[in-house]
Design an enzyme around this catalytic site. Structure first.
Site, mmCIF file in Angstrom:
data_model
loop_
_atom_site.group_PDB
_atom_site.id
_atom_site.type_symbol
_atom_site.label_atom_id
_atom_site.label_comp_id
_atom_site.label_asym_id
_atom_site.label_seq_id
_atom_site.Cartn_x
_atom_site.Cartn_y
_atom_site.Cartn_z
ATOM 1 N N LYS A 78 26.847 46.118 42.779
ATOM 2 C CA LYS A 78 25.393 46.082 42.636
ATOM 3 C C LYS A 78 24.644 47.121 43.461
ATOM 4 C CE LYS A 78 24.007 42.708 39.935
ATOM 5 N NZ LYS A 78 22.849 41.930 40.220
ATOM 6 N N GLU B 103 10.920 45.668 43.188
ATOM 7 C CA GLU B 103 10.690 44.236 42.958
ATOM 8 C C GLU B 103 9.738 43.662 44.003
ATOM 9 O OE1 GLU B 103 14.573 42.382 42.690
ATOM 10 O OE2 GLU B 103 15.093 43.586 40.943
ATOM 11 N N HIS C 53 5.375 47.918 22.645
ATOM 12 C CA HIS C 53 6.047 46.604 22.587
ATOM 13 C C HIS C 53 7.453 46.678 23.188
ATOM 14 C CE1 HIS C 53 2.873 45.619 19.651
ATOM 15 N NE2 HIS C 53 3.145 46.809 19.144
ATOM 16 N N SER D 180 24.434 43.846 47.047
ATOM 17 C CA SER D 180 24.550 42.395 46.948
ATOM 18 C C SER D 180 25.617 41.946 47.939
ATOM 19 C CB SER D 180 24.952 42.021 45.521
ATOM 20 O OG SER D 180 25.625 40.777 45.509
#
Ligand code: ARG
Length: 473
Positions: free
Chosen positions: A283, A290, A156, A277
């Site tokens: 970043k 992704e 979980h 970024s």
């Protein structure tokens, strides 16, 4: 617009209709399979006395030249021809004259395209198997290097029990092991050659279908000529296998993204495999993971599209089936690219072992082991579970881990606790004692990595696919 038919027509096809109907822009990718099939077909026609030796030799020579010229760029595949089959035949006839027109004897584009697609799937499976094998080698290397890299195991997405990085990566090794089995089974399911099925009802020429099948690497010919030209099961099975690989890669991506987050900080993705970024200088984003996760939807889409295309088709060939190629090519290319990107990212990834170990020590991952301690001292498991539950509650109140509690504090909860509890619930002990088959204990995972190494050594790509051919005869 140069067409293979026309005798029956009184006017030319409308240009837009021609283009709508044409498949050359994508089936040109099958030129090698098409030429391979034609060469063996010509050999068989000659062996059976249907064409002369001279015609055969001219055809083989012409086809070889066409292949060469396509590959060196001197022969461009344009939409002057409707599909790759027309393109090859027309160029052959232009090159060698009338003998070229005999190549299509006893054959239809329906069995021709069925063959081309099947050959493509069989080749793609072998390439994919090599890529998966390369990925497995990276995974097993990471496993070997991290048999004692402790980290939390989750259920979980909550810390559950401590495991090791080797154990965690082993789970992915298993997924890709199954993927390899899956695609090899598809290879087994595509052992019959459709060539010679004709348009749908075979042919009156004395073809030797067993000969063409064997010389194209199949075990034998298909046994129903209608099914031969209308079967695309292998495309669907292949898309299914590709979807499963993407599902596995996508789950892996999700974990890479989580592990790379500031909150977790378990890994450091190599600069070469991350992006920045345009506005936030701090970043370093896991874009590769992704994108892999994102592209999964696209591959599933192709599977759904093909299942839907096939569902209402009456026997035998229908033009709908021309839709089998673009989605399959795209799915195969997507998976190949994702696999290659992903495996390099994993290969260059750094693991922050101290962060992982620290994380494993928090979140009461040793609570089960504390309960096991009580059980080993005669407390029934259900009672032990309740006692440790109370203990955890106490720890939360005091903002401590179990091992931070003093023996007196522990004894307040249960008199059974003694000094040896601390050793029993140390991170190392929690992992070490898990030695059941497939469990994270160091010696067990070491045994498993050795099995993987053996598997990778004997089960090489070439050996398997050769073995398949001989085995089934
Ligand atoms: N381009 C067609 C396809 O990909 C080839 C078969 C054409 N056969 C036919 N009867 N129109 O399916």
């Amino acid at each position: 617009m140069a067409q293979l038919w026309g005798g029956r027509f009184t006017k030319e096809t409308d240009r837009d209709v021609y283009l709508f109907n044409a498949s050359i822009n994508f089936d040109k990718r099958l030129y090698a399979q098409d030429i391979q099939g034609s060469m063996v077909h010509a050999d068989m026609l000659c062996k059976q006395g249907i064409i002369t030796q001279k015609e055969h030799d001219d055809i083989i020579d012409g086809l070889a030249r066409i292949k060469e010229q396509i590959e060196d760029g001197s022969l461009e595949i344009t939409d002057k021809y409707e599909d790759i089959h027309s393109f090859v035949e027309a160029n052959l006839t232009e090159m060698i004259g009338d003998a070229g027109k005999k190549l299509h004897t006893g054959r239809s584009r329906n069995d021709q395209v069925a063959l081309d697609v099947k050959l493509f799937v069989r080749g793609a499976i072998q390439n994919l198997d090599k890529d998966l094998e390369a990925f497995q080698k990276i995974l097993v290397r990471v496993m070997e290097e991290n048999l004692e890299t402790y980290m939390p195991g989750f259920t979980h997405l909550q810390k559950a029990q401590p495991v090791t990085l080797a154990h965690h990566f082993g789970a992915y090794y298993e997924m890709f092991r199954r993927d390899r089995h899956r695609i090899r089974n598809i290879f087994r399911n595509t052992q019959e050659c459709p060539l010679g099925a004709g348009a749908l009802a075979g042919t009156t020429y004395p073809l030797d279908r067993a000969y063409t099948a064997e010389n194209l690497g199949f075990l034998g010919p298909t046994l129903n000529s209608m099914d031969s030209v209308s079967d695309r099961d292998h495309v669907i099975e292949f898309l299914n296998a590709l979807s499963m690989i993407m599902m596995h890669l996508s789950r892996f991506s999700e974990e890479v993204i989580i592990w790379n987050s500031n909150e977790y900080g378990f890994i450091e993705i190599d600069d070469a495999f991350s992006t920045g970024s345009s506005i936030m200088p701090q970043k370093k984003n896991p874009d590769i993971a992704e994108l892999v996760r994102g592209k999964t939807g696209r591959v599933y889409g192709h599977l759904m599209a093909m299942l839907t295309t096939m569902k209402g088709l009456p026997l035998a060939y229908n033009k709908d089936m021309q839709e089998d190629k673009e989605g399959m090519f795209d799915a195969y290319d997507t998976v190949t690219e994702c696999l290659n990107m992903f495996m390099q990212m994993v290969d260059t990834m750094k693991f922050k072992k101290d962060v992982m170990a620290k994380s494993a020590m928090k979140g009461f991952t040793n609570a089960t082991d504390a309960a096991d301690y009580l059980v080993n001292h005669g407390v029934p498991f259900r009672d032990a579970h309740g006692i440790i539950g109370q203990l955890v509650l106490k720890c939360i109140e005091k903002d401590k881990s179990i091992e931070d509690m003093s023996l007196e504090e522990l004894k307040e909860i249960s008199p059974v606790f003694e000094e040896d509890i601390y050793d029993a619930i140390s991170l190392k002990a929690c992992v070490e004692r898990r030695l059941t088959t497939g469990a994270p204990g160091v010696s067990e995972m070491k045994r498993i990595t050795e099995l993987y190494r053996q598997d990778l050594a004997v089960d090489s790509n070439a050996a398997y696919f050769t073995f398949q051919k001989i085995d089934q005869n």
